[in-house]
Write an enzyme that holds these catalytic residues in place. Structure first.
Site, mmCIF file in Angstrom:
data_model
loop_
_atom_site.group_PDB
_atom_site.id
_atom_site.type_symbol
_atom_site.label_atom_id
_atom_site.label_comp_id
_atom_site.label_asym_id
_atom_site.label_seq_id
_atom_site.Cartn_x
_atom_site.Cartn_y
_atom_site.Cartn_z
ATOM 1 N N ARG A 1 0.769 -1.256 -0.033
ATOM 2 C CA ARG A 1 -0.019 -0.215 -0.003
ATOM 3 C C ARG A 1 0.906 1.414 0.083
ATOM 4 O O ARG A 1 0.516 2.408 -0.296
ATOM 5 C CB ARG A 1 -0.928 -0.045 1.134
ATOM 6 C CG ARG A 1 -2.061 1.172 1.203
ATOM 7 C CD ARG A 1 -3.249 0.950 2.162
ATOM 8 N NE ARG A 1 -3.160 0.059 3.012
ATOM 9 C CZ ARG A 1 -2.688 0.244 4.461
ATOM 10 N NH1 ARG A 1 -1.949 1.206 4.580
ATOM 11 N NH2 ARG A 1 -2.841 -0.830 5.249
ATOM 12 N N LYS B 1 -7.288 9.117 -18.821
ATOM 13 C CA LYS B 1 -7.784 9.771 -20.160
ATOM 14 C C LYS B 1 -6.558 9.868 -20.994
ATOM 15 O O LYS B 1 -5.940 8.887 -21.474
ATOM 16 C CB LYS B 1 -8.300 11.304 -19.773
ATOM 17 C CG LYS B 1 -9.247 11.262 -18.736
ATOM 18 C CD LYS B 1 -10.744 10.671 -18.971
ATOM 19 C CE LYS B 1 -11.505 10.355 -18.027
ATOM 20 N NZ LYS B 1 -11.765 11.782 -17.151
ATOM 21 N N TYR C 1 -14.970 19.376 -13.727
ATOM 22 C CA TYR C 1 -15.633 17.820 -14.169
ATOM 23 C C TYR C 1 -16.462 17.562 -12.953
ATOM 24 O O TYR C 1 -16.431 17.829 -11.928
ATOM 25 C CB TYR C 1 -14.409 16.917 -13.832
ATOM 26 C CG TYR C 1 -14.597 15.414 -13.712
ATOM 27 C CD1 TYR C 1 -15.111 14.823 -15.099
ATOM 28 C CD2 TYR C 1 -14.444 14.810 -12.804
ATOM 29 C CE1 TYR C 1 -15.259 13.589 -14.993
ATOM 30 C CE2 TYR C 1 -14.763 13.325 -12.690
ATOM 31 C CZ TYR C 1 -15.302 12.715 -13.950
ATOM 32 O OH TYR C 1 -15.519 11.598 -13.987
ATOM 33 N N ASP D 1 -6.648 20.697 -12.428
ATOM 34 C CA ASP D 1 -6.818 19.611 -12.991
ATOM 35 C C ASP D 1 -6.534 19.863 -14.323
ATOM 36 O O ASP D 1 -6.965 20.705 -15.216
ATOM 37 C CB ASP D 1 -8.311 19.450 -12.858
ATOM 38 C CG ASP D 1 -8.650 17.992 -13.637
ATOM 39 O OD1 ASP D 1 -8.039 17.589 -14.448
ATOM 40 O OD2 ASP D 1 -9.708 17.395 -13.118
HETATM 41 C C1 LIG Z 1 -12.484 11.872 -15.989
HETATM 42 C C2 LIG Z 1 -12.037 12.987 -15.166
HETATM 43 C C3 LIG Z 1 -11.731 13.039 -13.798
HETATM 44 C C4 LIG Z 1 -12.008 11.798 -12.997
HETATM 45 O O1 LIG Z 1 -10.961 10.918 -13.266
HETATM 46 P P1 LIG Z 1 -11.531 9.364 -13.089
HETATM 47 O O2 LIG Z 1 -10.073 8.557 -13.469
HETATM 48 O O3 LIG Z 1 -12.646 8.935 -13.775
HETATM 49 O O4 LIG Z 1 -11.770 9.236 -11.789
HETATM 50 C C5 LIG Z 1 -11.256 14.340 -12.953
HETATM 51 N N1 LIG Z 1 -11.038 15.474 -14.033
HETATM 52 C C6 LIG Z 1 -11.289 15.502 -15.411
HETATM 53 C C7 LIG Z 1 -11.138 16.743 -16.312
HETATM 54 C C8 LIG Z 1 -11.822 14.191 -16.017
HETATM 55 O O5 LIG Z 1 -11.873 14.245 -17.260
#
Ligand SMILES: *Cc1c(COP(=O)(O)O)cnc(C)c1O
Length: 348
Positions: free
Chosen positions: A41, A188, A92, A163
């Site tokens: 962990r 992504k 998001y 982000d």
């Molecule tokens: C998809 C996404 C998230 C969340 O990420 P996960 O891997 O789905 O938990 C956060 N911020 C943005 C801009 C996203 O596109």
């Protein structure tokens, strides 16, 4: 090393006889005592390869997480009881939902703002503990003036989180612009093949890194070794994927702007994401049901082109138009993408 080279080379074993070129998948719950790792962990060599590579690209020290939202939750957990968090109303959806949940339970105060209105964001920073930015926003495609907002936030003693999922570190480096922490959904563009869920945080502040690592150790929102290995493999081609997706997106945005069936095209001028607005939900639903190459699916940043009518989700804010379709442009031949997309667009 320049970024495209870092994406390929960082985090590999040393160039010594019999070393593999790639860090292997280490399946381990525990390690022989007395070293740095100790337990599964706390550390894993497959995570380290991912963290070293993304850390180099963002210019900081990276921590891998189980998902983007696990990384988001870990940062929001740093906010003290009752303190204020400034965030884009079109951040998001999962981030906005986490903020709403924490606010409903009296944990913090959420101040949702139009992130493109710099004066309004700066005004909202007063006495805030954390300023959350996302730029471009998902799916509204608004841009934030990160440097100006970060400077104003720091004057108020607030920390700044960005982000950077949409832009990737190849197109925007928030730490250079003054951010304290960068968040990624590695699900992504970083991983890039729609085959895993993973997240990350990056910071230059070693004390903050230690605090965040401590929270990850305690909460256990850690990725699997296989996911980390796949994400590293994905990042090796980040440069060429982002370059192609961006070139395709630019061309499609140009053609869509001239199309009589498209009311509005939202493209910030960089990256592989484009949002288009059609007349209404029905027109958007006919588009997403009418293509053969483009797949109607949530998520984004894969090699394959996908799109989604965002308001199909009840949680999507009403300020996002019913007819908005978010395109995640892939790396296919742009002519095939255009043929398929334009065949399903309304004539007017
Ligand atoms: C998809 C996404 C998230 C969340 O990420 P996960 O891997 O789905 O938990 C956060 N911020 C943005 C801009 C996203 O596109």
């Amino acid at each position: 090393m320049r970024p495209d080279t870092q994406a390929v080379h960082v985090g590999r074993p040393p160039h010594e006889p019999d070393q593999p070129l790639n860090v292997p998948i280490t399946m381990a719950s525990t390690y022989v005592a007395g070293g740095e790792r100790e337990y599964g962990r706390y550390a894993n060599p497959s995570w380290t390869a991912f963290e070293d590579t993304l850390g180099a690209l963002e210019g900081g020290h990276c921590l891998a997480f189980a998902s983007g939202l696990a990384a988001v939750a870990t940062v929001l957990d740093l906010v003290g009881a009752g303190e204020a968090v400034v965030a884009p109303r079109h951040a998001y959806n999962g981030t906005v939902m986490q903020l709403g949940d924490l606010e409903a339970r009296g944990r913090l105060q959420a101040r949702l703002v139009d992130v493109a209105d710099t004066d309004a964001v700066v005004a909202a920073c007063k006495d805030a503990a954390l300023v959350w930015l996302e730029s471009p926003t998902n799916p509204a495609m608004e841009l934030a003036d990160i440097a100006t907002i970060a400077a104003a936030a720091h004057e108020e003693g607030a920390q700044v989180v960005v982000d950077n999922t949409f832009a990737t570190p190849l197109l925007q480096q928030p730490l250079e612009l003054g951010a304290d922490v960068v968040v990624h959904s590695a699900t992504k563009y970083l991983a890039g093949h729609s085959d895993l869920v993973m997240g990350a945080l990056v910071t230059r502040d070693e004390v903050l890194h230690g605090v965040l690592k401590g929270r990850r150790d305690l909460i256990g929102a850690i990725p699997g070794a296989f996911e980390a290995w796949l994400a590293v493999r994905g990042m090796r081609t980040l440069g060429v994927r982002v370059e192609r997706a961006q070139a395709n997106a630019r061309e499609l945005a140009r053609r869509l702007t001239d199309h009589p069936g498209v009311r509005e095209v939202r493209y910030p001028g960089f990256g592989g994401m484009v949002s288009i607005v059609l007349a209404d939900a029905a027109a958007a639903d006919r588009l997403t049901a009418g293509t053969s190459l483009w797949v109607h699916a949530t998520s984004l940043g894969g090699v394959e082109s996908t799109f989604e009518r965002r308001r199909r989700w009840k949680s999507e804010p009403a300020t996002i138009p019913e007819g908005l379709v978010r395109l995640s442009v892939g790396i296919e031949d742009v002519e095939d993408l255009w043929d398929d997309l334009s065949s399903a667009l309304p004539a007017s």
